[in-house]
Design an enzyme around this catalytic site. Structure first.
Site, PDB file in Angstrom:
ATOM      1  N   THR A 126       0.845  -1.186   0.000  1.00 48.40           N
ATOM      2  CA  THR A 126       0.000   0.000   0.000  1.00 48.40           C
ATOM      3  C   THR A 126       0.876   1.229   0.000  1.00 48.40           C
ATOM      4  O   THR A 126       1.824   1.314   0.781  1.00 48.40           O
ATOM      5  CB  THR A 126      -0.956   0.057   1.210  1.00 48.40           C
ATOM      6  OG1 THR A 126      -1.550   1.352   1.287  1.00 48.40           O
ATOM      7  CG2 THR A 126      -0.245  -0.239   2.510  1.00 48.40           C
ATOM      8  N   ASP A 128      -0.021   3.963   1.050  1.00 50.56           N
ATOM      9  CA  ASP A 128      -0.372   4.744   2.246  1.00 50.56           C
ATOM     10  C   ASP A 128       0.476   4.379   3.456  1.00 50.56           C
ATOM     11  O   ASP A 128       0.465   5.094   4.457  1.00 50.56           O
ATOM     12  CB  ASP A 128      -1.846   4.542   2.601  1.00 50.56           C
ATOM     13  CG  ASP A 128      -2.774   5.229   1.619  1.00 50.56           C
ATOM     14  OD1 ASP A 128      -2.330   6.175   0.946  1.00 50.56           O
ATOM     15  OD2 ASP A 128      -3.943   4.818   1.517  1.00 50.56           O
ATOM     16  N   ARG A 275       0.982   6.780  -7.473  1.00 53.09           N
ATOM     17  CA  ARG A 275       1.095   5.322  -7.473  1.00 53.09           C
ATOM     18  C   ARG A 275       1.569   4.770  -8.816  1.00 53.09           C
ATOM     19  O   ARG A 275       1.705   3.570  -8.985  1.00 53.09           O
ATOM     20  CB  ARG A 275      -0.238   4.673  -7.094  1.00 53.09           C
ATOM     21  CG  ARG A 275      -1.372   4.896  -8.061  1.00 53.09           C
ATOM     22  CD  ARG A 275      -2.512   3.897  -7.844  1.00 53.09           C
ATOM     23  NE  ARG A 275      -3.316   4.167  -6.690  1.00 53.09           N
ATOM     24  CZ  ARG A 275      -3.291   3.433  -5.568  1.00 53.09           C
ATOM     25  NH1 ARG A 275      -2.482   2.407  -5.470  1.00 53.09           N
ATOM     26  NH2 ARG A 275      -4.070   3.725  -4.557  1.00 53.09           N
TER      27      ARG A 275
END
Length: 342
Positions: A126, A128, A275
């Protein structure tokens, strides 16, 4: 042994590096065969698969995205989803499955292992960096580099026009990207989901910056929420895991700043540029190590485990532990960097 591999959730720099390491070590050291399932959990649900071998992963180390494709498919929301997965794994003679993904993708793997006896190993992914049980996830470093470079570039245009620039970055429930890139890029204010913000205080920071003859940069995570306010949503639609689509807090905040201060304010939403593209050197290194340790976990039959980075060591942790909540920015860390606000 034949091992299945899938990549689920949002695409992320380093996914191909994981698969490259899994296949290279699995073939060369254990003589395993590999089947790649397309588009996350949709692949084993619908029997959409492709053979993975060394030629298939050759040259993919610096390549962004995922050669297998990805999706946010939730097999538990599909009628007879688990049975379909079991049937397709048997059809392709897959003995074990490596799931590469975030909280939702790994949550499915954990349930399939615990409740239905499937042989799953997880790899955390991820941008994040909000997965519990691992210090870092690959993709995060690349996203921070992209966001920092954008902030660096925006400083010059902000100062040329003496306007406020609000930079919206990813971060649904955790503000790690905003915090790291905002600090590295010299932002004058950083707003994260963990700390509801006061619009008037933000405006004070903006005014303070202008008094010093500099144009302010405000970095805001997409999940940041104004105090006594609500999260800004793109629309009311939900994905198969029940998540809303976030976007718009940057534009909302820019309008508020302009109305309250009289200063011109513009918004830059970095969105999917964070991303996309080639992974950083650190993400290539981390993703490769995760892949090597994931196939070792398969070889050791450590079902229901996930590889994780602790310090400089790659260890194994239970999938259930990794998906039990998210890792958020601690208040003391946010307070630490707030000395640069204003």
């Amino acid at each position: 042994m034949r091992v299945g591999v899938l990549t689920g959730g949002g695409d992320c720099p380093g996914l191909n590096a994981v698969m490259r390491a899994v296949v290279r070590k699995g073939v060369q050291e254990y003589d395993y065969r590999f089947t790649g399932f397309r588009d996350g959990w949709r692949g084993p649900l619908e029997g959409d698969a492709v053979q993975l071998d060394i030629p298939a992963v050759r040259g993919t180390l610096p390549r962004g995205g995922t050669i297998l494709g990805s999706s946010r498919t939730n097999p538990f929301s599909v009628e007879n989803g688990v049975r379909l997965i079991e049937e397709n794994l048997a059809k392709f003679e897959v003995d074990a499955l490596i799931a590469i993904g975030g909280e939702d993708t790994l949550g499915v793997a954990a349930r399939l292992t615990e409740e239905h006896g499937l042989r799953c190993v997880g790899v955390p992914k991820t941008i994040d960096n909000d997965l519990c049980a691992t210090d870092y996830t690959f993709g995060f470093d690349t996203a921070v580099h992209v966001a920092t470079e954008a902030i660096d570039r925006l400083h010059t245009t902000a100062e040329s026009h003496m306007r406020v620039l609000v930079v919206e970055v990813m971060g649904r429930h955790a503000g790690w990207i905003a915090l790291h890139s905002g600090l590295a890029g010299g932002a004058n204010c950083i707003l994260i989901p963990e700390q509801p913000f006061d619009v008037e205080r933000v405006c004070d920071y903006v005014e303070s910056r202008f008094k010093a003859s500099y144009a302010p940069i405000v970095v805001v995570a997409e999940g940041a929420v104004p105090r006594d306010g609500t999260m800004v949503l793109k629309d009311d639609s939900l994905d198969s895991f029940g998540h809303v689509r976030l976007s718009g807090v940057g534009e909302w905040l820019a309008k508020e700043i302009e109305q309250r201060t009289g200063k011109e304010a513009r918004t830059t939403v970095l969105g999917h540029t964070q991303r996309g593209g080639t992974p950083s050197a650190f993400d290539r290194w981390l993703a490769t190590r995760f892949g090597l340790h994931a196939i070792e976990a398969v070889h050791d039959q450590a079902w229901g485990s996930m590889v994780a980075l602790r310090g400089t060591e790659v260890v194994r942790v239970p999938l259930a532990e990794a998906t039990d909540g998210i890792k958020t920015v601690p208040p003391e860390l946010y307070q630490e960097v707030s000395v640069f606000f204003g």
